[in-house]
Structures are given as C-alpha cells and as structure tokens.
Design a protein around this motif. Structure first.
Motif, PDB file in Angstrom:
ATOM      1  N   LEU A  99       0.862  -1.172   0.000  1.00 56.06           N
ATOM      2  CA  LEU A  99       0.000   0.000   0.000  1.00 56.06           C
ATOM      3  C   LEU A  99       0.900   1.224   0.000  1.00 56.06           C
ATOM      4  O   LEU A  99       1.674   1.430   0.927  1.00 56.06           O
ATOM      5  CB  LEU A  99      -0.908   0.020   1.224  1.00 56.06           C
ATOM      6  CG  LEU A  99      -1.958   1.120   1.162  1.00 56.06           C
ATOM      7  CD1 LEU A  99      -3.269   0.623   1.703  1.00 56.06           C
ATOM      8  CD2 LEU A  99      -1.518   2.371   1.845  1.00 56.06           C
ATOM      9  N   ILE A 100       0.821   2.000  -1.068  1.00 48.15           N
ATOM     10  CA  ILE A 100       1.530   3.271  -1.151  1.00 48.15           C
ATOM     11  C   ILE A 100       0.490   4.332  -0.848  1.00 48.15           C
ATOM     12  O   ILE A 100      -0.391   4.605  -1.665  1.00 48.15           O
ATOM     13  CB  ILE A 100       2.167   3.471  -2.540  1.00 48.15           C
ATOM     14  CG1 ILE A 100       3.125   2.317  -2.855  1.00 48.15           C
ATOM     15  CG2 ILE A 100       2.873   4.820  -2.603  1.00 48.15           C
ATOM     16  CD1 ILE A 100       3.664   2.318  -4.278  1.00 48.15           C
ATOM     17  N   ASP A 101       0.566   4.879   0.350  1.00 45.87           N
ATOM     18  CA  ASP A 101      -0.466   5.798   0.829  1.00 45.87           C
ATOM     19  C   ASP A 101      -0.609   6.969  -0.143  1.00 45.87           C
ATOM     20  O   ASP A 101       0.363   7.622  -0.500  1.00 45.87           O
ATOM     21  CB  ASP A 101      -0.114   6.313   2.222  1.00 45.87           C
ATOM     22  CG  ASP A 101      -1.326   6.785   2.985  1.00 45.87           C
ATOM     23  OD1 ASP A 101      -2.277   7.287   2.362  1.00 45.87           O
ATOM     24  OD2 ASP A 101      -1.324   6.660   4.218  1.00 45.87           O
ATOM     25  N   GLY A 102      -1.822   7.192  -0.602  1.00 47.76           N
ATOM     26  CA  GLY A 102      -2.114   8.287  -1.514  1.00 47.76           C
ATOM     27  C   GLY A 102      -2.077   7.915  -2.983  1.00 47.76           C
ATOM     28  O   GLY A 102      -2.518   8.683  -3.829  1.00 47.76           O
ATOM     29  N   LEU A 103      -1.550   6.736  -3.323  1.00 48.69           N
ATOM     30  CA  LEU A 103      -1.502   6.321  -4.733  1.00 48.69           C
ATOM     31  C   LEU A 103      -2.785   5.568  -5.052  1.00 48.69           C
ATOM     32  O   LEU A 103      -2.911   4.378  -4.786  1.00 48.69           O
ATOM     33  CB  LEU A 103      -0.293   5.439  -5.028  1.00 48.69           C
ATOM     34  CG  LEU A 103      -0.191   4.931  -6.478  1.00 48.69           C
ATOM     35  CD1 LEU A 103       0.004   6.083  -7.447  1.00 48.69           C
ATOM     36  CD2 LEU A 103       0.941   3.924  -6.620  1.00 48.69           C
ATOM     37  N   GLY A 104      -3.727   6.270  -5.605  1.00 46.23           N
ATOM     38  CA  GLY A 104      -5.003   5.664  -5.971  1.00 46.23           C
ATOM     39  C   GLY A 104      -5.047   5.294  -7.440  1.00 46.23           C
ATOM     40  O   GLY A 104      -4.071   5.434  -8.178  1.00 46.23           O
ATOM     41  N   TRP A 105      -6.205   4.816  -7.864  1.00 46.85           N
ATOM     42  CA  TRP A 105      -6.409   4.331  -9.230  1.00 46.85           C
ATOM     43  C   TRP A 105      -6.100   5.406 -10.267  1.00 46.85           C
ATOM     44  O   TRP A 105      -5.438   5.147 -11.270  1.00 46.85           O
ATOM     45  CB  TRP A 105      -7.838   3.819  -9.375  1.00 46.85           C
ATOM     46  CG  TRP A 105      -8.175   3.328 -10.738  1.00 46.85           C
ATOM     47  CD1 TRP A 105      -8.984   3.939 -11.653  1.00 46.85           C
ATOM     48  CD2 TRP A 105      -7.728   2.123 -11.357  1.00 46.85           C
ATOM     49  NE1 TRP A 105      -9.067   3.185 -12.793  1.00 46.85           N
ATOM     50  CE2 TRP A 105      -8.298   2.057 -12.638  1.00 46.85           C
ATOM     51  CE3 TRP A 105      -6.889   1.090 -10.944  1.00 46.85           C
ATOM     52  CZ2 TRP A 105      -8.075   1.024 -13.509  1.00 46.85           C
ATOM     53  CZ3 TRP A 105      -6.668   0.042 -11.819  1.00 46.85           C
ATOM     54  CH2 TRP A 105      -7.252   0.010 -13.078  1.00 46.85           C
TER      55      TRP A 105
ATOM     56  N   ARG B   2      -2.548   7.482 -14.400  1.00 47.44           N
ATOM     57  CA  ARG B   2      -1.862   8.665 -14.941  1.00 47.44           C
ATOM     58  C   ARG B   2      -0.360   8.438 -15.083  1.00 47.44           C
ATOM     59  O   ARG B   2       0.254   8.907 -16.031  1.00 47.44           O
ATOM     60  CB  ARG B   2      -2.136   9.862 -14.042  1.00 47.44           C
ATOM     61  CG  ARG B   2      -1.529  11.148 -14.508  1.00 47.44           C
ATOM     62  CD  ARG B   2      -1.972  12.282 -13.626  1.00 47.44           C
ATOM     63  NE  ARG B   2      -1.272  13.495 -13.947  1.00 47.44           N
ATOM     64  CZ  ARG B   2      -1.262  14.551 -13.182  1.00 47.44           C
ATOM     65  NH1 ARG B   2      -1.935  14.550 -12.044  1.00 47.44           N
ATOM     66  NH2 ARG B   2      -0.597  15.623 -13.540  1.00 47.44           N
ATOM     67  N   PHE B   3       0.242   7.730 -14.130  1.00 48.49           N
ATOM     68  CA  PHE B   3       1.690   7.540 -14.122  1.00 48.49           C
ATOM     69  C   PHE B   3       2.096   6.095 -14.406  1.00 48.49           C
ATOM     70  O   PHE B   3       3.194   5.680 -14.077  1.00 48.49           O
ATOM     71  CB  PHE B   3       2.278   7.996 -12.780  1.00 48.49           C
ATOM     72  CG  PHE B   3       2.106   9.464 -12.549  1.00 48.49           C
ATOM     73  CD1 PHE B   3       2.879  10.384 -13.239  1.00 48.49           C
ATOM     74  CD2 PHE B   3       1.147   9.924 -11.663  1.00 48.49           C
ATOM     75  CE1 PHE B   3       2.714  11.746 -13.029  1.00 48.49           C
ATOM     76  CE2 PHE B   3       0.974  11.285 -11.453  1.00 48.49           C
ATOM     77  CZ  PHE B   3       1.759  12.201 -12.135  1.00 48.49           C
ATOM     78  N   SER B   4       1.224   5.322 -15.030  1.00 50.09           N
ATOM     79  CA  SER B   4       1.509   3.904 -15.271  1.00 50.09           C
ATOM     80  C   SER B   4       2.780   3.686 -16.085  1.00 50.09           C
ATOM     81  O   SER B   4       3.481   2.694 -15.883  1.00 50.09           O
ATOM     82  CB  SER B   4       0.314   3.217 -15.935  1.00 50.09           C
ATOM     83  OG  SER B   4       0.051   3.819 -17.187  1.00 50.09           O
ATOM     84  N   SER B   5       3.125   4.599 -16.974  1.00 50.53           N
ATOM     85  CA  SER B   5       4.345   4.420 -17.760  1.00 50.53           C
ATOM     86  C   SER B   5       5.592   4.496 -16.884  1.00 50.53           C
ATOM     87  O   SER B   5       6.635   3.939 -17.228  1.00 50.53           O
ATOM     88  CB  SER B   5       4.422   5.470 -18.874  1.00 50.53           C
ATOM     89  OG  SER B   5       4.502   6.769 -18.325  1.00 50.53           O
ATOM     90  N   ALA B   6       5.493   5.145 -15.741  1.00 51.00           N
ATOM     91  CA  ALA B   6       6.617   5.220 -14.807  1.00 51.00           C
ATOM     92  C   ALA B   6       6.641   4.028 -13.857  1.00 51.00           C
ATOM     93  O   ALA B   6       7.539   3.904 -13.026  1.00 51.00           O
ATOM     94  CB  ALA B   6       6.545   6.514 -14.003  1.00 51.00           C
ATOM     95  N   LEU B   7       5.663   3.139 -13.978  1.00 56.84           N
ATOM     96  CA  LEU B   7       5.545   1.971 -13.109  1.00 56.84           C
ATOM     97  C   LEU B   7       5.514   0.695 -13.952  1.00 56.84           C
ATOM     98  O   LEU B   7       4.552  -0.067 -13.899  1.00 56.84           O
ATOM     99  CB  LEU B   7       4.262   2.078 -12.269  1.00 56.84           C
ATOM    100  CG  LEU B   7       4.112   3.334 -11.416  1.00 56.84           C
ATOM    101  CD1 LEU B   7       2.697   3.480 -10.909  1.00 56.84           C
ATOM    102  CD2 LEU B   7       5.096   3.308 -10.265  1.00 56.84           C
ATOM    103  N   PRO B   8       6.562   0.418 -14.740  1.00 56.43           N
ATOM    104  CA  PRO B   8       6.504  -0.716 -15.663  1.00 56.43           C
ATOM    105  C   PRO B   8       6.336  -2.069 -14.973  1.00 56.43           C
ATOM    106  O   PRO B   8       5.755  -2.982 -15.553  1.00 56.43           O
ATOM    107  CB  PRO B   8       7.835  -0.637 -16.410  1.00 56.43           C
ATOM    108  CG  PRO B   8       8.739   0.143 -15.514  1.00 56.43           C
ATOM    109  CD  PRO B   8       7.844   1.107 -14.779  1.00 56.43           C
TER     110      PRO B   8
END
Length: 193
Positions: free
Chosen positions: A47-53, A58-64
């Motif tokens: 759980l990354i607090d504050g990282l919602g859907w 929006r930043f999925s490209s930075a989370l390969p």
C-alpha cells in the motif's frame, strides 16, 4: 445518493479495499484484481499511501513493473483518510462498522487525534475500545511498516496481533518483505507512507 462527475463511491459489496486482504488470506483474487492473483502461493500487498487508481493510471508508464495489473478500480472508503481507510483494509469492515471515522474524532467526550493517538489532556483511550474488530481475522498476515509506527495507538487499533516487521528505508522494506516470504508468510501487507 448520486455521485458527482468523476467521484467514485465506495463499492462496499464488491471491489473495495476491505475485500482485498480477506480474499488474499483465503487464497483468492480480490474483486477488481487480475485473475492471475489467485494463482500465486504467496501475496504481497504494497500500500503506497495516496496512490489511488487515477494516479496509478496517470503515471503507469513510470511503473513498468505494474504493467500486468489488468484489474479494475478498487474503491476506498468515505472519508478517504488514512485513519479511516487502513482499519477498513485490515479488518474488512466499513468505517461505520469499525468506528474509525476520520483523522480526528470525539471519543468519550474528548477529541482523539487518530494518527498520533493523542488527546488534549490525559491518556488517550485504549485502541481496542475505539476499534474493537480483530484485524486480519483469517490470520496469517505479516506486516511490514516503518519502525516509527510500531507500538503506536493507531497501529494497535488496526494491526494488533499481526507480526510486525519495522523498516528504516525503502531498501529495508524490500528486504523485510523478502524475509517474510522466505519465512513462509502467505500474505505480507507492506505499508509505504
């Protein structure tokens, strides 16, 4: 009531955070999670607090490494505060059931600052009197969270009874999660504030 445009209402009967850990502990994929989740023998919920859907998308490209997450939105709770959401996550209960209704709430005639677990004067209430439901009812969940939260009133309210593994930095968080898995934990709940 109707939601305003762009506002997601909690799906308390389906894909919501309170359904995640009970499903993982039972070896199932939670509602909203990709089907492949049920095939794993061990699970890590980070759980990354504050990282919602919305931020995830929006930043999925930075989370390969999360590219294979082909599930759907899993809703939070109302209000969407840490003090309310984490007890729902760990107990599988709605805020109305577990009673942790916000960052500050009146308990016994005094205002409790939930995350700090303090009141203006005197001793704060015992955590299990404010949030009486046993976290991780199915058991078998190891907790990896920052060491500064160990033993706090808020941690006792939403994590009590679970093996707690404190970390200092993100590298140690990863090592602690790996150690829990190596020790045979079926489910590891890791929290990154």
């Amino acid at each position: 009531f109707a939601a305003a445009d762009g506002i997601a209402l909690p799906d308390y009967g389906g894909a919501w955070i309170g359904a995640v850990l009970p499903a993982l502990a039972a070896g199932d994929a939670p509602p909203g999670a990709p089907a492949w989740v049920a095939q794993a023998r061990q699970h890590v919920l980070l759980l990354i607090d504050g990282l919602g859907w919305e931020l995830y998308r929006r930043f999925s490209s930075a989370l390969p490494s999360l590219a294979d997450f082909d599930g759907t939105r899993i809703t939070a709770v109302v209000p969407t505060t840490t003090a309310t959401a984490l007890p729902s996550l760990t107990t599988g209960r709605t805020p109305g059931e577990h009673g942790m209704l916000g960052d500050r709430m009146r308990v016994g005639g005094r205002v409790l600052s939930v995350l700090q677990w303090t009141v203006a004067r005197g001793r704060p209430p015992a955590p299990d009197t404010v949030q009486p439901h046993r976290p991780f009812a199915a058991g078998g969940v190891a907790v990896v969270s920052h060491h500064r939260f160990a033993g706090s009133g808020f941690s006792a309210a939403h994590l009590r009874g679970a093996p707690y593994h404190g970390y200092e930095d993100v590298d140690e968080l990863v090592r602690r999660v790996g150690a829990c898995l190596d020790d045979g934990a079926r489910v590891v709940y890791a929290y990154l504030p």
